[in-house]
Design an enzyme around this catalytic site. Sequence first.
Site, PDB file in Angstrom:
ATOM      1  N   SER A 261       0.572  -0.959  -0.067  1.00 36.18           N
ATOM      2  CA  SER A 261       0.210  -0.209   0.185  1.00 36.18           C
ATOM      3  C   SER A 261       0.883   1.316   0.022  1.00 36.18           C
ATOM      4  CB  SER A 261      -0.698   0.201   1.099  1.00 36.18           C
ATOM      5  OG  SER A 261      -0.526  -1.044   1.948  1.00 36.18           O
TER       6      SER A 261
ATOM      7  N   HIS B  99      -3.518  -3.198  -5.995  1.00 33.80           N
ATOM      8  CA  HIS B  99      -3.501  -2.752  -4.889  1.00 33.80           C
ATOM      9  C   HIS B  99      -5.185  -3.570  -4.118  1.00 33.80           C
ATOM     10  CE1 HIS B  99      -4.043   0.387  -2.304  1.00 33.80           C
ATOM     11  NE2 HIS B  99      -3.589  -0.749  -1.134  1.00 33.80           N
TER      12      HIS B  99
ATOM     13  N   GLU C 205      -6.634  -1.130  -7.464  1.00 30.31           N
ATOM     14  CA  GLU C 205      -5.678  -0.220  -7.732  1.00 30.31           C
ATOM     15  C   GLU C 205      -4.899  -0.611  -8.889  1.00 30.31           C
ATOM     16  OE1 GLU C 205      -4.477   4.116  -6.252  1.00 30.31           O
ATOM     17  OE2 GLU C 205      -4.248   2.387  -5.140  1.00 30.31           O
TER      18      GLU C 205
ATOM     19  N   ASN D 270      -5.171   6.404  -1.515  1.00 36.89           N
ATOM     20  CA  ASN D 270      -4.929   6.661  -0.391  1.00 36.89           C
ATOM     21  C   ASN D 270      -3.511   8.443   0.408  1.00 36.89           C
ATOM     22  OD1 ASN D 270      -5.225   3.821   0.748  1.00 36.89           O
ATOM     23  ND2 ASN D 270      -3.362   2.800   0.734  1.00 36.89           N
TER      24      ASN D 270
HETATM   25  P1  NAD Z   1      -0.661  -9.376   7.686  1.00 36.27           P
HETATM   26  O1  NAD Z   1       0.740  -9.225   8.700  1.00 36.27           O
HETATM   27  O2  NAD Z   1      -1.927  -9.613   8.646  1.00 36.27           O
HETATM   28  O3  NAD Z   1      -0.345 -10.336   6.728  1.00 36.27           O
HETATM   29  C1  NAD Z   1       0.728 -10.788   6.742  1.00 36.27           C
HETATM   30  C2  NAD Z   1       0.708 -11.913   6.380  1.00 36.27           C
HETATM   31  O4  NAD Z   1       2.046 -12.398   5.164  1.00 36.27           O
HETATM   32  C3  NAD Z   1       1.703 -13.107   7.769  1.00 36.27           C
HETATM   33  O5  NAD Z   1       0.056 -13.401   7.626  1.00 36.27           O
HETATM   34  C4  NAD Z   1       2.321 -13.719   7.612  1.00 36.27           C
HETATM   35  O6  NAD Z   1       3.157 -14.383   8.195  1.00 36.27           O
HETATM   36  C5  NAD Z   1       2.519 -13.271   6.042  1.00 36.27           C
HETATM   37  N1  NAD Z   1       4.822 -13.708   5.755  1.00 36.27           N
HETATM   38  C6  NAD Z   1       5.081 -13.000   6.407  1.00 36.27           C
HETATM   39  N2  NAD Z   1       6.896 -12.971   5.499  1.00 36.27           N
HETATM   40  C7  NAD Z   1       6.759 -14.070   4.849  1.00 36.27           C
HETATM   41  C8  NAD Z   1       7.116 -14.055   3.848  1.00 36.27           C
HETATM   42  N3  NAD Z   1       8.797 -13.985   4.042  1.00 36.27           N
HETATM   43  N4  NAD Z   1       6.752 -15.109   3.187  1.00 36.27           N
HETATM   44  C9  NAD Z   1       5.411 -15.788   3.676  1.00 36.27           C
HETATM   45  N5  NAD Z   1       4.504 -15.600   3.598  1.00 36.27           N
HETATM   46  C10 NAD Z   1       4.918 -14.073   5.268  1.00 36.27           C
HETATM   47  O7  NAD Z   1      -0.867  -8.232   6.822  1.00 36.27           O
HETATM   48  P2  NAD Z   1      -1.375  -7.614   5.373  1.00 36.27           P
HETATM   49  O8  NAD Z   1      -2.372  -6.297   6.280  1.00 36.27           O
HETATM   50  O9  NAD Z   1      -2.149  -8.341   5.250  1.00 36.27           O
HETATM   51  O10 NAD Z   1      -1.322  -6.784   4.704  1.00 36.27           O
HETATM   52  C11 NAD Z   1      -0.554  -8.331   3.165  1.00 36.27           C
HETATM   53  C12 NAD Z   1       0.262  -6.702   2.541  1.00 36.27           C
HETATM   54  O11 NAD Z   1      -0.802  -5.333   1.622  1.00 36.27           O
HETATM   55  C13 NAD Z   1       1.338  -5.678   2.918  1.00 36.27           C
HETATM   56  O12 NAD Z   1       2.232  -4.857   2.323  1.00 36.27           O
HETATM   57  C14 NAD Z   1      -0.155  -4.468   3.218  1.00 36.27           C
HETATM   58  O13 NAD Z   1       0.768  -2.635   2.600  1.00 36.27           O
HETATM   59  C15 NAD Z   1      -0.676  -4.600   2.165  1.00 36.27           C
HETATM   60  N6  NAD Z   1      -2.334  -3.636   2.322  1.00 36.27           N
HETATM   61  C16 NAD Z   1      -2.673  -3.821   3.472  1.00 36.27           C
HETATM   62  C17 NAD Z   1      -3.751  -3.284   3.431  1.00 36.27           C
HETATM   63  C18 NAD Z   1      -4.594  -3.752   4.708  1.00 36.27           C
HETATM   64  O14 NAD Z   1      -6.137  -3.090   5.001  1.00 36.27           O
HETATM   65  N7  NAD Z   1      -3.786  -4.239   5.407  1.00 36.27           N
HETATM   66  C19 NAD Z   1      -4.764  -2.801   2.676  1.00 36.27           C
HETATM   67  C20 NAD Z   1      -4.360  -3.284   0.959  1.00 36.27           C
HETATM   68  C21 NAD Z   1      -2.977  -3.302   1.129  1.00 36.27           C
END
Ligand code: NAD
Length: 731
Positions: free
Chosen positions: A441, A462, A474, A512
């Site tokens: 993001s 995204h 996006e 964003n």
């Molecule tokens: P989260 O912490 O809920 O999930 C991340 C997951 O990735 C975890 O389950 C973790 O165990 C796994 N992980 C981490 N390192 C790893 C690796 N090396 N190999 C395999 N798995 C691994 O986070 P999230 O909220 O799901 O966000 C994930 C991505 O999406 C981020 O880049 C975030 O910026 C983006 N994002 C988040 C949102 C939101 O609202 N939360 C919205 C859009 C984009």
Amino acid sequence: MTDFTMTTDADGVALITWDTVGKSMNVMSREAMALLNDLMDAALADKAVKGIVLTSGKDTFAGGMDLNVLARLRDENPDNPAQALFDFTMAGHTMMRKIERAGMDPKTNKGGKPIAAALPGTALGIGLELPLACHRIFAADNPKAKIGLPEIMVGIFPGGGGTTRLVRKMGAMAASPLLLEGKLNDPQAAKRLGVIDEVVPADELISAAKAWVLSGPQIVKPWDEKGYKMPGGTPYHPAGFMTFVGASAMVNGNTWGVYPAAKALLSAVYEGALVPFDTALKIEARWFTNVLMNPSSSAMIRSLFINKEALDKGANRPAVPDQKVKKVGILGAGMMGAGIAYVSANAGIEVVLIDAKQEAADKGKSYAEGILDKGMQRKKVTAEKKAQVLGRINATTDYAALAGCDLIVEAVFEVVAVKADVTKKVLAVVGKDAIFATNTSTLPITELAKASDYPDEFIGIHFFSPVDKMNLVEIIKGKATGDVAVAKALDYVRQIRKTPIVVNDARFFYANRCIIPYINEGIRMVAEGVSPALIEHAAKLVGMPLGPLQLVDETSIDLGVKIAKATKAAMGADYPDGAVDEVLFWMADQGRMGRKSNAGFYAYDDAGKRLGFWDGLAGKYPVADSQPDLITVQHRLLFVQVLEAVRALQDGVLMDIREGDVGAILGWGFAPWSGGPFSWLDMLGAPYAAQRCDELTDEFGLRFATPALLREMADKGQEFYKRFGPTAKAA
Ligand code: NAD
């Protein structure tokens, strides 16, 4: 080939079949309406015809009116568009009233030919209004079919007699969720509600309708009989009175008074209920015209119907062969990865869901199971469908399972090194065969692409949270992203039935970039002593779904702190939001992280229910004696977002203002009544918008400075849609 054809069988039943040429679903055009009118005239005049069945040549009945017709009518009659719209609406009423009266004697109600509608599937908008004018509605027993009047969702209301007929058929109370919320039902539910009359097996649809037509049925509509009384009562009836008072309060409570169509609909229903049927139709037509003439309705139709449809169909897709996804690999089974896995599997795509630990991967898969279970409870999902969808998700830690994936979506932690590491691991398995997308993001796509050997195959996809509910995606092009990657992302988003926008790589991309200043402006006002209630209500009264303080509570205050720190580190001395950070960091220091900690700008009870503003806030940031007026607060909250949108266009991040408008409404709920940031600026007019920005800059600072593009447009008297719209000539 024509949109309507008629054949008459040996029993004397005329079958009129609707089959819009060149479309997968029937839509009503001006020409089609004239043709239907002629065929009805011919059938009613023909002595050999005993009755009529109106049906469709497709597996659905109709998707509704071609809304482009309404826009065209307005454009073709610049001197008096209201008259043209009213006349067109009344012509529709006249035709449908002719169907309803079917040649009966006006005094005795004797004579007339029975007319049945036979709906093989979905019937929406005028596709239901037309059947409502017939004497009996048969629908095929097709649980996938949707029947209803969704007009309110795009900023208008059912103006083809649907409002007047449904209220007279069902009563105002029963009709209100169908009219005011655009609620759709499957045929069985529509029959239970009394919207349609019969549900029959699909292969008996026409024969059942014909048999009814030939059975010598009673065809006079209740409202054409002497002594008709509206179900549930009219406004001056004691029971009806309660309905109308309640409905008015409910509509204003839900819409904060910003949607002209909802108010006009209520007026048409209320006023129509007090007069005879034909007068009620005229009143409906007048309110319908009123709504169509409101700039808000045209803007909503343009963004939520015409432009959204164009984007859904891939308006900006590069011309490369079909890139439909067969097998997607999802990295990270957290909140986002789990949601992305569910929507992909649900769309029929094979999914490999990878996390660092097996239990984390399994937890991601169980998220999909939870959604499917809820669907089963609501009888929307069968056990078979649940098994199919879950069967498509392979939750694992084994990268080798990615072999054969044609798309990868990475959703691991928001840390460059972690993302780079998984990128390399994935490429070791899939090589050049898969497009690699990141769901970051905040991190620049071009930077993340450095971890790939194939930056042309690297792209941002995204999603918004929660993935299964949010309809916008996006797509972000890095500097090296190629056409195949863009087409792949677009085809994938289309497969999962979401709406894509394509933007260029820049800090916070598009959504964003606009929403963060909105939150910040709200927080800044708290620091200034503006009453939190004024901030939040001003936002809702201008059509934002959540006030900025509620929004930051929902998205979490620690995320706000994290983004603020990263932004400050990147911008250095130019960082403009010190005043905001003071409040935000102080909140975080108090342990108030927002809804997730049951403590934020709002107070929450133990069950997480929002109670009211946290009283500790006023101790630190007292409410000032003198408060700004409502419009000033609203302008601050809207202009901070809209000016970012203009800058995104000016900087080339946004490439199409349709994407800017549709993306704003679907992505962060930007005041849908306005049609989006660019539609709102067109409503204001560039000269006034620029002048207002100058005033806001003088009073509140440089973040409101008029962007060069807006200044130029103000000087030239230009409009965004005239200059940048799809039909615009190069400026
Ligand atoms: P989260 O912490 O809920 O999930 C991340 C997951 O990735 C975890 O389950 C973790 O165990 C796994 N992980 C981490 N390192 C790893 C690796 N090396 N190999 C395999 N798995 C691994 O986070 P999230 O909220 O799901 O966000 C994930 C991505 O999406 C981020 O880049 C975030 O910026 C983006 N994002 C988040 C949102 C939101 O609202 N939360 C919205 C859009 C984009």
